[in-house]
Design a protein around this motif. Sequence first.
Motif, PDB file in Angstrom:
ATOM      1  N   GLN A  69     -52.033  46.475 -37.198  1.00  0.00           N
ATOM      2  CA  GLN A  69     -52.577  47.844 -36.678  1.00  0.00           C
ATOM      3  C   GLN A  69     -53.994  47.212 -36.035  1.00  0.00           C
ATOM      4  O   GLN A  69     -54.402  47.973 -35.083  1.00  0.00           O
ATOM      5  CB  GLN A  69     -53.040  48.615 -38.093  1.00  0.00           C
ATOM      6  CG  GLN A  69     -51.739  49.224 -38.582  1.00  0.00           C
ATOM      7  CD  GLN A  69     -52.308  50.069 -39.806  1.00  0.00           C
ATOM      8  OE1 GLN A  69     -53.142  50.003 -40.405  1.00  0.00           O
ATOM      9  NE2 GLN A  69     -51.411  51.264 -40.000  1.00  0.00           N
ATOM     10  N   VAL A 126     -54.195  50.551 -34.023  1.00  0.00           N
ATOM     11  CA  VAL A 126     -53.686  51.917 -34.770  1.00  0.00           C
ATOM     12  C   VAL A 126     -54.149  51.815 -36.182  1.00  0.00           C
ATOM     13  O   VAL A 126     -54.426  50.772 -36.978  1.00  0.00           O
ATOM     14  CB  VAL A 126     -51.964  51.450 -34.931  1.00  0.00           C
ATOM     15  CG1 VAL A 126     -51.575  52.583 -35.736  1.00  0.00           C
ATOM     16  CG2 VAL A 126     -51.388  51.360 -33.580  1.00  0.00           C
ATOM     17  N   VAL A 127     -54.608  53.121 -36.558  1.00  0.00           N
ATOM     18  CA  VAL A 127     -54.913  53.232 -38.022  1.00  0.00           C
ATOM     19  C   VAL A 127     -54.251  54.272 -38.641  1.00  0.00           C
ATOM     20  O   VAL A 127     -53.750  55.563 -37.932  1.00  0.00           O
ATOM     21  CB  VAL A 127     -56.534  53.644 -37.930  1.00  0.00           C
ATOM     22  CG1 VAL A 127     -57.361  52.266 -37.426  1.00  0.00           C
ATOM     23  CG2 VAL A 127     -56.850  54.717 -37.100  1.00  0.00           C
ATOM     24  N   GLY A 128     -54.308  54.283 -39.760  1.00  0.00           N
ATOM     25  CA  GLY A 128     -53.658  55.384 -40.640  1.00  0.00           C
ATOM     26  C   GLY A 128     -54.388  56.355 -41.314  1.00  0.00           C
ATOM     27  O   GLY A 128     -55.692  55.635 -41.638  1.00  0.00           O
ATOM     28  N   TRP A 129     -54.390  57.579 -41.491  1.00  0.00           N
ATOM     29  CA  TRP A 129     -55.221  58.365 -42.203  1.00  0.00           C
ATOM     30  C   TRP A 129     -54.478  59.500 -42.808  1.00  0.00           C
ATOM     31  O   TRP A 129     -53.280  59.742 -42.422  1.00  0.00           O
ATOM     32  CB  TRP A 129     -56.338  58.808 -41.240  1.00  0.00           C
ATOM     33  CG  TRP A 129     -55.919  59.605 -40.026  1.00  0.00           C
ATOM     34  CD1 TRP A 129     -55.718  58.767 -38.865  1.00  0.00           C
ATOM     35  CD2 TRP A 129     -55.331  61.050 -39.797  1.00  0.00           C
ATOM     36  NE1 TRP A 129     -54.978  59.672 -38.003  1.00  0.00           N
ATOM     37  CE2 TRP A 129     -54.844  60.940 -38.461  1.00  0.00           C
ATOM     38  CE3 TRP A 129     -55.316  61.902 -40.485  1.00  0.00           C
ATOM     39  CZ2 TRP A 129     -54.226  62.169 -37.894  1.00  0.00           C
ATOM     40  CZ3 TRP A 129     -54.760  62.917 -39.840  1.00  0.00           C
ATOM     41  CH2 TRP A 129     -54.331  63.185 -38.724  1.00  0.00           C
ATOM     42  N   ILE A 170     -59.472  57.684 -45.145  1.00  0.00           N
ATOM     43  CA  ILE A 170     -59.275  56.514 -44.163  1.00  0.00           C
ATOM     44  C   ILE A 170     -60.233  55.394 -44.593  1.00  0.00           C
ATOM     45  O   ILE A 170     -61.278  55.394 -45.096  1.00  0.00           O
ATOM     46  CB  ILE A 170     -59.666  57.048 -42.704  1.00  0.00           C
ATOM     47  CG1 ILE A 170     -59.290  55.843 -41.840  1.00  0.00           C
ATOM     48  CG2 ILE A 170     -61.206  57.358 -42.544  1.00  0.00           C
ATOM     49  CD1 ILE A 170     -59.535  56.327 -40.257  1.00  0.00           C
ATOM     50  N   ALA A 226     -60.544  50.865 -41.032  1.00  0.00           N
ATOM     51  CA  ALA A 226     -59.997  51.331 -39.734  1.00  0.00           C
ATOM     52  C   ALA A 226     -61.142  52.072 -39.144  1.00  0.00           C
ATOM     53  O   ALA A 226     -61.069  52.266 -38.005  1.00  0.00           O
ATOM     54  CB  ALA A 226     -59.148  52.316 -40.435  1.00  0.00           C
ATOM     55  N   THR A 240     -52.507  60.420 -30.949  1.00  0.00           N
ATOM     56  CA  THR A 240     -52.493  60.751 -32.466  1.00  0.00           C
ATOM     57  C   THR A 240     -51.113  61.409 -32.543  1.00  0.00           C
ATOM     58  O   THR A 240     -50.773  62.361 -31.950  1.00  0.00           O
ATOM     59  CB  THR A 240     -53.878  61.730 -32.725  1.00  0.00           C
ATOM     60  OG1 THR A 240     -54.701  60.992 -32.777  1.00  0.00           O
ATOM     61  CG2 THR A 240     -53.221  62.364 -34.071  1.00  0.00           C
ATOM     62  N   SER A 280     -49.176  63.031 -36.088  1.00  0.00           N
ATOM     63  CA  SER A 280     -49.008  63.513 -37.464  1.00  0.00           C
ATOM     64  C   SER A 280     -47.847  64.421 -37.901  1.00  0.00           C
ATOM     65  O   SER A 280     -47.387  65.104 -37.234  1.00  0.00           O
ATOM     66  CB  SER A 280     -50.270  64.314 -37.793  1.00  0.00           C
ATOM     67  OG  SER A 280     -50.303  65.586 -37.124  1.00  0.00           O
ATOM     68  N   VAL A 315     -51.514  59.052 -37.667  1.00  0.00           N
ATOM     69  CA  VAL A 315     -51.734  57.580 -37.361  1.00  0.00           C
ATOM     70  C   VAL A 315     -52.459  57.933 -35.872  1.00  0.00           C
ATOM     71  O   VAL A 315     -52.159  58.721 -35.201  1.00  0.00           O
ATOM     72  CB  VAL A 315     -50.327  56.722 -37.105  1.00  0.00           C
ATOM     73  CG1 VAL A 315     -49.832  56.423 -38.305  1.00  0.00           C
ATOM     74  CG2 VAL A 315     -49.291  57.169 -36.162  1.00  0.00           C
ATOM     75  N   THR A 316     -53.503  57.090 -35.613  1.00  0.00           N
ATOM     76  CA  THR A 316     -54.199  57.137 -34.336  1.00  0.00           C
ATOM     77  C   THR A 316     -54.064  55.796 -33.775  1.00  0.00           C
ATOM     78  O   THR A 316     -54.470  54.887 -34.500  1.00  0.00           O
ATOM     79  CB  THR A 316     -55.347  57.782 -34.546  1.00  0.00           C
ATOM     80  OG1 THR A 316     -55.298  59.187 -34.820  1.00  0.00           O
ATOM     81  CG2 THR A 316     -56.452  58.057 -33.114  1.00  0.00           C
ATOM     82  N   GLN A 317     -53.765  55.798 -32.264  1.00  0.00           N
ATOM     83  CA  GLN A 317     -54.134  54.507 -31.828  1.00  0.00           C
ATOM     84  C   GLN A 317     -55.023  54.362 -30.748  1.00  0.00           C
ATOM     85  O   GLN A 317     -54.904  55.415 -29.705  1.00  0.00           O
ATOM     86  CB  GLN A 317     -52.470  53.976 -31.208  1.00  0.00           C
ATOM     87  CG  GLN A 317     -52.285  52.612 -30.587  1.00  0.00           C
ATOM     88  CD  GLN A 317     -51.062  52.667 -30.037  1.00  0.00           C
ATOM     89  OE1 GLN A 317     -50.179  53.353 -29.940  1.00  0.00           O
ATOM     90  NE2 GLN A 317     -50.684  51.299 -29.841  1.00  0.00           N
TER      91      GLN A 317
END
Length: 681
Positions: A184, A189-192, A203, A207, A265, A267, A283-285
Amino acid sequence: MINRISESAALHAAHLAGVALGHANALLAIAESEARYKATEAALRASDERYQFAMRGANDGIWDWNLLTNDVVFSSRWKSMLGYLDEELDDNVVTWARLLHPDDAPRSEERVRQFLSKEIDKYEIEFRMAHKEGGYRNILARAHLVVDEQQRPVRLVGTHVDITERIQAEVALRQSEEMLRRTQAIAHVVGWSFDIAESKFTISRDAMRQMGWEASDGELRDFNSAIHPEDLPRVRTAWLTACAGAPCEMEYRMVIDAAVTWVYTRSTTDLDRDGKPVTIIGVTQDVTARRKLEEQFQQAQKMEAIGQLAGGIAHDFNNLMTVVNGSAELLLDELPPGSMRDGLTDIRTAGERAAALTYQLLAFSRKQLLQARDLDLNETVSQLERMLARLIGEDIAVRTILDPMLARLYVDPGQIEQVILNLVVNARDAMPTGGRLTIETKNVFVSRGTHGGAQELSPGHYVELSVEDNGMGIPEALKEKIFEPFFTTKGVGKGTGLGLATVYGIVTQSGGHISVTSRLGVGTKFTLLLPSASAKVSSGAASPGATPTSRGTETILLVEDEDAVRRIVRTTLERNGYRVLEANVGSVAVELARQHAGQIDLLLTDVVMPGMSGRQVADVVCEKNPDLPVLFMSGYTDDAIVRNGVLEAKDHFLAKPFAPTALIRKVRGVLDARPLLLKGP
């Protein structure tokens, strides 16, 4: 008397009865004691049988350590979890010590000591024990202390649980989580998740730091202030849609510490049993790099489209300008001074400007044919420096910083001069009231990931040329457009908008890279990276300093499908003493060469023609005369020339449009480059 005897007998009888009763009670007590002993013994046997049954049937390994005798009893399960049968292991402390991992033994002994001395209330420890088949098993040990009436420890009874699979699963999980985290991070990339009811984001702090979302107080930033104002309404609408239960997918900009970042993003929304949205998971990249590449690609496509347009019209336009410029020059040679001559001069000047405009179009689109030579860039800069004062004016101070150990280049000298002059003129226009201009050269090594936007460059040694001014500077919004063709900030009639586009095309076609840094009110710096020459390359062309006289008497076979161009070329050659055999197509040229009784000294041919190409004509004609020099001419761009196999003879190439004087000079140079035995008397 009789009464006394009777009384005595009664007493004696009572005594005997008491004795008998005592004996009976004693016998009864003995019988009861023996019964209780037998019952206790039976209970002990039953208890031991139940204990042994429990030890055999337990899923965990059970051990019983007698602290008074130092004897240890291991259950069958305890032995089997280490791969042994009952009879293969002795029940003693030595067995335990032999199977325990050497690194874990001191820690295990210390934990037993602490437990027996009541320093700790609970005995629980993990260690490794050897397996019969090799390797070690991870064991979780727990124990209970048995004490006597005086509360002295007498036994330690415990269990062993094989947790090897659990440990392996935990290690695999940690590795997977670490791989996911690193992946990631690499992919930005992060997940939330977002709890809709509590309006709360979840989060990780890593991240938050990775995306720059961590505020100064360590908490999550306020997204309302972080999202770009132009994108905020669109993001709010999408967010409300996600909160209503619909999936969300979008790209938008965020402003983090004054830097604009593009993020993507995606979702989905989890619903409860009643279909009510409860949690948004997404997820947001960070896609800033991808967006920049897309913009560069779009810019490249735009320039390629204009280049295709320029290349498409170049052939016909260059043929036309060859006729216009050639005719004007030939007429000027015949007419005396006067008004008609002035008009012809204007025609020729306009034609030359039109030809130059076409050349610039081809240059920025990287379609022109480069004549590469071994070049000392320092020498080129020094030679140009002498003429710069006239070009930029006396109110601009010119300073050069030249690396004395500068590597040589293999480039087109004329093109590099054009690049420097264009950048100098651009700097001059940025300093209308005067200023300072610095031209610097140095060697650099480009490795992958260095030099910012120069990702397309292969790692290696490069020569850096920079042109810096302290002028007005370029607004940030315009920096991305300055290399676009026809883009200019100058007034109407003061620029074509092709200067920097031409520079971009020449540098890129030469295998280099150009970048710009600028600050308003401070100045601008253009930096060029050009690949250094690995070795000095000999061109085989006629030396510029050895230009011979232009006239001659040789026979030239001229092949050109455009009638007007062919007439101009023939007239020019004949006026300068040459004998011309002309053909409008390749097949006619081949027949002329076959039938001509005398010597043909030069084949002058167009490249792209109906039927046979110039390359094919040369191959056929040169079969009988392999040493016959060939001079190709064309109004097409380099792509067409490459397809027709001319670049292997690029030193004998003349680009249209050309002036009659340039034609004669080139013809004479090619003829004089022949071996001596082939030259006429």
